[in-house]
Write an enzyme that holds these catalytic residues in place. Structure first.
Site, PDB file in Angstrom:
ATOM      1  N   PHE A   1       0.837  -1.206   0.000  1.00  0.00           N
ATOM      2  CA  PHE A   1       0.000   0.000   0.000  1.00  0.00           C
ATOM      3  C   PHE A   1       0.868   1.250   0.000  1.00  0.00           C
ATOM      4  O   PHE A   1       0.632   2.204   0.721  1.00  0.00           O
ATOM      5  CB  PHE A   1      -0.955  -0.008   1.194  1.00  0.00           C
ATOM      6  CG  PHE A   1      -2.171   0.853   0.987  1.00  0.00           C
ATOM      7  CD1 PHE A   1      -3.108   0.537   0.024  1.00  0.00           C
ATOM      8  CD2 PHE A   1      -2.364   1.993   1.754  1.00  0.00           C
ATOM      9  CE1 PHE A   1      -4.223   1.334  -0.174  1.00  0.00           C
ATOM     10  CE2 PHE A   1      -3.484   2.802   1.578  1.00  0.00           C
ATOM     11  CZ  PHE A   1      -4.419   2.463   0.602  1.00  0.00           C
ATOM     12  N   GLY A   2       1.908   1.212  -0.838  1.00  0.00           N
ATOM     13  CA  GLY A   2       2.741   2.392  -1.021  1.00  0.00           C
ATOM     14  C   GLY A   2       2.160   3.268  -2.121  1.00  0.00           C
ATOM     15  O   GLY A   2       0.941   3.382  -2.261  1.00  0.00           O
TER      16      GLY A   2
ATOM     17  N   SER B   1      -1.720   2.538  -3.146  1.00  0.00           N
ATOM     18  CA  SER B   1      -2.711   3.563  -2.827  1.00  0.00           C
ATOM     19  C   SER B   1      -3.361   4.101  -4.101  1.00  0.00           C
ATOM     20  O   SER B   1      -4.540   4.472  -4.105  1.00  0.00           O
ATOM     21  CB  SER B   1      -2.071   4.701  -2.027  1.00  0.00           C
ATOM     22  OG  SER B   1      -1.006   5.297  -2.747  1.00  0.00           O
TER      23      SER B   1
ATOM     24  N   LYS C   1       8.809  -5.168 -11.585  1.00  0.00           N
ATOM     25  CA  LYS C   1       9.723  -5.344 -12.712  1.00  0.00           C
ATOM     26  C   LYS C   1      10.969  -6.145 -12.346  1.00  0.00           C
ATOM     27  O   LYS C   1      11.448  -6.973 -13.128  1.00  0.00           O
ATOM     28  CB  LYS C   1      10.122  -3.992 -13.296  1.00  0.00           C
ATOM     29  CG  LYS C   1      10.740  -3.031 -12.297  1.00  0.00           C
ATOM     30  CD  LYS C   1      10.988  -1.672 -12.899  1.00  0.00           C
ATOM     31  CE  LYS C   1      11.477  -0.682 -11.857  1.00  0.00           C
ATOM     32  NZ  LYS C   1      10.418  -0.276 -10.919  1.00  0.00           N
TER      33      LYS C   1
ATOM     34  N   VAL D   1       6.186  -2.151 -16.764  1.00  0.00           N
ATOM     35  CA  VAL D   1       6.985  -1.403 -17.740  1.00  0.00           C
ATOM     36  C   VAL D   1       6.251  -0.129 -18.135  1.00  0.00           C
ATOM     37  O   VAL D   1       5.109  -0.180 -18.591  1.00  0.00           O
ATOM     38  CB  VAL D   1       7.261  -2.236 -19.007  1.00  0.00           C
ATOM     39  CG1 VAL D   1       8.057  -1.414 -20.018  1.00  0.00           C
ATOM     40  CG2 VAL D   1       8.011  -3.521 -18.662  1.00  0.00           C
TER      41      VAL D   1
ATOM     42  N   GLY E   1       4.795   2.364 -16.622  1.00  0.00           N
ATOM     43  CA  GLY E   1       3.638   2.875 -15.900  1.00  0.00           C
ATOM     44  C   GLY E   1       2.318   2.704 -16.633  1.00  0.00           C
ATOM     45  O   GLY E   1       1.876   1.597 -16.906  1.00  0.00           O
TER      46      GLY E   1
ATOM     47  N   LYS F   1      13.172  -3.574 -17.184  1.00  0.00           N
ATOM     48  CA  LYS F   1      12.018  -3.399 -18.064  1.00  0.00           C
ATOM     49  C   LYS F   1      12.297  -3.945 -19.462  1.00  0.00           C
ATOM     50  O   LYS F   1      11.415  -4.526 -20.102  1.00  0.00           O
ATOM     51  CB  LYS F   1      11.643  -1.919 -18.116  1.00  0.00           C
ATOM     52  CG  LYS F   1      11.154  -1.383 -16.775  1.00  0.00           C
ATOM     53  CD  LYS F   1      11.027   0.131 -16.761  1.00  0.00           C
ATOM     54  CE  LYS F   1      10.587   0.643 -15.399  1.00  0.00           C
ATOM     55  NZ  LYS F   1      10.558   2.121 -15.339  1.00  0.00           N
TER      56      LYS F   1
END
Length: 428
Positions: free
Chosen positions: A11-12, A16, A105, A132, A134, A205
């Site tokens: 939950f970083g 979140s 990744k 990869v 976002g 990636k």
């Protein structure tokens, strides 16, 4: 209307973001997949940490079995990061026939083959669009939209931190260390920026993309890696003068049946679409034999862009049928004997030497390049009559190992103070 219960591990920033998207876009998600997504449990390290008061405290747990052993949870989201215990949790989830979505990744680059094999054998899905670039849907594009193509080349700006640094160095002629401190102050770079500026993040990636695009068993060790810490304003000035822009590129390309895999600073022509990608943005350039050239562009990190990719994978699992796994397998991964050794790669090179400006030194250097069949396209010398001057070469297309051999001999000349830089050139 049914509900699909998920377990959220981590939950970083990304976790979140996933929570926020599921809550704020509830109606749109239902419209797109016909189900409501409900987060049943959230795994965290520290239960005492202050969090959003809108989330009930009983939602959080520090015990992974609360998620793994819950038979009502059908999909697990892993956004913890790191290799262990994430690998252990994912394998246990797969063993219990739960679908998994991950943004990890490093784990996929190191153990992706093992995880995908386990998912295939258990007949569950393992999706990883967020691993990869976002929010850029490059994984889906390669797996689905471009599946009728033979992909010849992938070149990507896959790390926003390094792209931000190089953009600032280019536009404002700033030193690397100065821009790095600024990037850390803005939250673009970590306190320890090694993974970004050393090229590790981009290499992870690229491993994932190459495995998909070429169907080969890629390991992180197969990727040649070089970061941006040696790039100076002087190199950027020469790049501009010669008609290039310097970017940290992740490159995978097929050459005569072999695959080149490399991450390094690169001279690319200023008219290439990747040259215009600035700040912390990511972009992936793909060339297929049928579709031609494509470029995907967008934000490569952050809570909402990455969370968007995670939730997109959840919707894909639901749309395809929670228990109908017709496309769980990746391409058949082939022997990595197809992966080309870096020394045998061919290309053009930018070489900057710092020399003592004595008569005849240019002839000596050119002779040593010629000894190893390295021909020169252009030569620039600046700082005439100063004690030490920069001598810059752009080579014609040549073999990497020949350039390295030539530079080893050139470095021994008494007139040569040092090899200041070697940067590869991609004229595509």
């Amino acid at each position: 209307m049914g509900k699909i219960k998920i377990g959220l591990m981590g939950f970083g920033t990304v976790g979140s973001g996933v929570w926020k998207i599921i809550q704020e876009n509830r109606d749109k998600i239902i419209e797109n997949c016909g189900y409501e997504i409900e987060v049943s449990k959230i795994l965290v390290q520290d239960l005492a940490k202050k969090r959003d008061d809108a989330i009930a405290k009983e939602m959080f747990t520090d015990n992974p079995t609360d998620i793994l052993e819950d038979e009502n949870i059908e999909i697990i989201i892993e956004v913890m990061g790191g290799i262990e215990p994430a690998k252990e949790y994912i394998l246990e989830a797969i063993k219990r026939r739960k679908h998994v979505v991950t943004a990890n990744k490093a784990l996929l680059a190191s153990h992706g083959g093992v995880l995908m094999k386990a998912a295939k054998e258990a007949n569950v899905k393992l999706l990883y669009e967020a691993s990869v670039a976002g929010g850029i849907p490059i994984i889906h594009a390669i797996k689905e939209s471009l599946s009728a193509n033979r992909i010849n080349r992938i070149m990507g700006i896959l790390n926003g931190t390094t792209n931000y640094i190089l953009t600032k160095m280019t536009s404002e002629k700033m030193e690397f260390e100065t821009v790095l401190k600024e990037a850390q102050g803005k939250g673009y770079a970590e306190a320890d920026p090694t993974s970004d500026v050393g090229g590790y993040d981009a290499a992870y990636k690229l491993t994932i993309l190459a495995r998909l695009a070429f169907g080969i068993d890629v390991k992180i060790e197969d990727v040649y890696r070089e970061g941006i810490t040696n790039i100076t304003p002087i190199d950027i000035e020469y790049a501009t003068e010669l008609g290039y822009v310097i970017k940290l590129l992740a490159i995978a390309k097929e050459v005569n049946g072999e695959i080149e895999l490399k991450v390094h600073p690169t001279f690319i022509p200023k008219e290439h679409p990747l040259a215009a990608v600035g700040d912390a943005f990511n972009a992936v350039y793909v060339k297929g034999n049928a579709v031609g050239e494509l470029m995907f562009y967008g934000k490569g990190a952050g809570d909402l862009p990455t969370g968007s990719a995670v939730v997109g994978d959840i919707i894909s699992i639901i749309r395809e049928g929670k228990h109908q796994n017709k496309r769980v397998s990746e391409k058949n991964e082939k022997n990595q004997n197809r992966i080309k050794d870096m020394g045998s790669n061919q290309g053009e090179y930018y070489v900057r030497l710092l020399i003592k400006d004595y008569p005849g030194v240019l002839g000596k250097i050119a002779s040593l390049f010629g000894k190893y069949n390295v021909s020169l396209s252009s030569v620039i010398q600046k700082g005439k009559e100063e004690p030490a001057v920069s001598l810059v070469f752009i080579t014609h297309d040549t073999v990497e190992l020949n350039v390295q051999y030539a530079l080893t001999d050139i470095a021994k000349l008494p007139e040569v103070i040092r090899i200041a830089n070697l940067i590869r050139v991609e004229n595509v």
